[in-house]
Enzyme design. Structure first.
Site, PDB file in Angstrom:
ATOM      1  N   CYS A   1     -21.889  88.224  57.313  1.00  0.00           N
ATOM      2  CA  CYS A   1     -21.555  87.456  58.241  1.00  0.00           C
ATOM      3  C   CYS A   1     -22.222  88.356  59.528  1.00  0.00           C
ATOM      4  O   CYS A   1     -22.135  87.643  60.767  1.00  0.00           O
ATOM      5  CB  CYS A   1     -20.065  86.847  58.325  1.00  0.00           C
ATOM      6  SG  CYS A   1     -19.539  86.536  56.970  1.00  0.00           S
TER       7      CYS A   1
ATOM      8  N   HIS B   1     -18.529  79.698  52.061  1.00  0.00           N
ATOM      9  CA  HIS B   1     -19.950  79.446  52.126  1.00  0.00           C
ATOM     10  C   HIS B   1     -20.767  80.091  50.730  1.00  0.00           C
ATOM     11  O   HIS B   1     -19.978  80.934  49.852  1.00  0.00           O
ATOM     12  CB  HIS B   1     -20.463  80.426  53.171  1.00  0.00           C
ATOM     13  CG  HIS B   1     -20.360  80.257  54.476  1.00  0.00           C
ATOM     14  ND1 HIS B   1     -19.488  81.026  55.568  1.00  0.00           N
ATOM     15  CD2 HIS B   1     -20.730  78.932  55.220  1.00  0.00           C
ATOM     16  CE1 HIS B   1     -19.433  80.322  56.584  1.00  0.00           C
ATOM     17  NE2 HIS B   1     -19.932  79.129  56.625  1.00  0.00           N
TER      18      HIS B   1
HETATM   19  C1  CIR Z   1     -15.422  80.726  59.780  1.00  0.00           C
HETATM   20  O1  CIR Z   1     -14.675  80.308  59.384  1.00  0.00           O
HETATM   21  O2  CIR Z   1     -16.324  80.402  60.322  1.00  0.00           O
HETATM   22  C2  CIR Z   1     -15.419  82.160  60.249  1.00  0.00           C
HETATM   23  N1  CIR Z   1     -13.889  82.766  60.284  1.00  0.00           N
HETATM   24  C3  CIR Z   1     -16.000  83.131  59.181  1.00  0.00           C
HETATM   25  C4  CIR Z   1     -17.328  83.018  58.957  1.00  0.00           C
HETATM   26  C5  CIR Z   1     -17.855  83.918  57.850  1.00  0.00           C
HETATM   27  N2  CIR Z   1     -19.300  83.800  57.824  1.00  0.00           N
HETATM   28  C6  CIR Z   1     -20.056  83.833  56.671  1.00  0.00           C
HETATM   29  O3  CIR Z   1     -19.558  83.785  55.580  1.00  0.00           O
HETATM   30  N3  CIR Z   1     -21.407  83.928  56.949  1.00  0.00           N
END
Ligand code: CIR
Length: 254
Positions: A249, A162
């Protein structure tokens, strides 16, 4: 800018089923709970009123609540996750968002947006185009933000989950970021605090009302942040990091 509230979701027992780009082993659920509790205390220490939602066992990545909604001082927008296993996760945030925001906007298919790709910098929002956020979704997001009186622009990304995996806005015109991000012309007007290559994980830090939450174990980055006049709180993130999750996150802040 001043945040008053945060919304979080407890880790689910299914956490080890979460997505990851590199296999560093499964997260330990109990340790994740301990780290999550410390994160909640840190938000409270920063003066936020915290709402904690129940775990969603059917969505192992739902602890990464930031991705399913964008909360701004003008209004909220419900996102549309791009990851297959996260589709539908956004429905479960709607009630909590409605407690704070009337008539949130929504992103609709074929648009996809995960708010980990969105960085707010004053009245402007940068939106990363990634494997999770497509141009259609980003354009819907920009249109929604414009209704709230903000502007938005897209940053094409490669080799990063992201946008905010590699960059954080620390207010006062300061951004904390990877070296690669510091070279992008889109960010030329900002003062850059560049994290060393061996502390890339620290680029996802979180500014809350003058304090910056930093992942523990990144001493050079933490010192750099302190030198720029911020208080810091270092938090253990080992279990969420195994699933590519950073500090931002784990909460919605507004
Ligand atoms: C994913 O791959 O969606 C989750 N394992 C990690 C999400 C991380 N979120 C973020 O960077 N906002």
């Amino acid at each position: 800018m001043n945040f008053k509230y945060a919304i979080l979701r407890k880790p689910s027992k299914s956490l080890s089923g979460g997505l990851r780009s590199v296999d560093y082993g499964d997260p330990d659920y109990k340790l994740a709970l301990v780290q999550h509790s410390a994160y909640i205390l840190a938000l409270q220490e920063c003066g936020l009123e915290v709402t904690i939602l129940e775990p969603l066992e059917e969505y192992p990545d739902s602890v990464f609540i930031e991705d399913v909604a964008l909360c701004t001082p003008g209004g909220a927008i419900i996102c549309k996750p791009g990851a297959g296993s996260r589709k539908g996760e956004e429905i479960h945030i709607v009630n909590a968002i409605r407690q704070h925001f009337q008539q949130p906007g929504i992103i609709i298919s074929p648009g996809t947006v995960e708010a980990g790709d969105i960085m707010m910098a004053g009245k402007h929002f940068y939106i990363g185009l990634s494997q999770r956020t497509n141009r259609e979704g980003a354009e819907q997001m920009i249109a929604a933000l414009e209704k709230y009186g903000f502007s938005g622009s897209c940053i094409p990304l490669k080799g990063i989950l992201h946008l905010k995996t590699g960059i954080s806005y620390l207010e006062n015109n300061n951004i904390l970021c990877w070296k690669e991000m510091s070279l992008l012309p889109e960010f030329s007007q900002y003062n850059k605090l560049v994290v060393p290559d061996n502390e890339k994980y620290a680029a996802n830090s979180v500014w809350i009302n003058g304090t910056v939450l930093v992942p523990r174990g990144n001493p050079v980055s933490e010192r750099l942040i302190k030198e720029h006049g911020y208080n810091t709180i270092a938090l253990d993130m080992s279990e969420f990091r195994k699933l590519d999750g950073g500090l931002s996150c784990l909460s919605l802040r507004f």
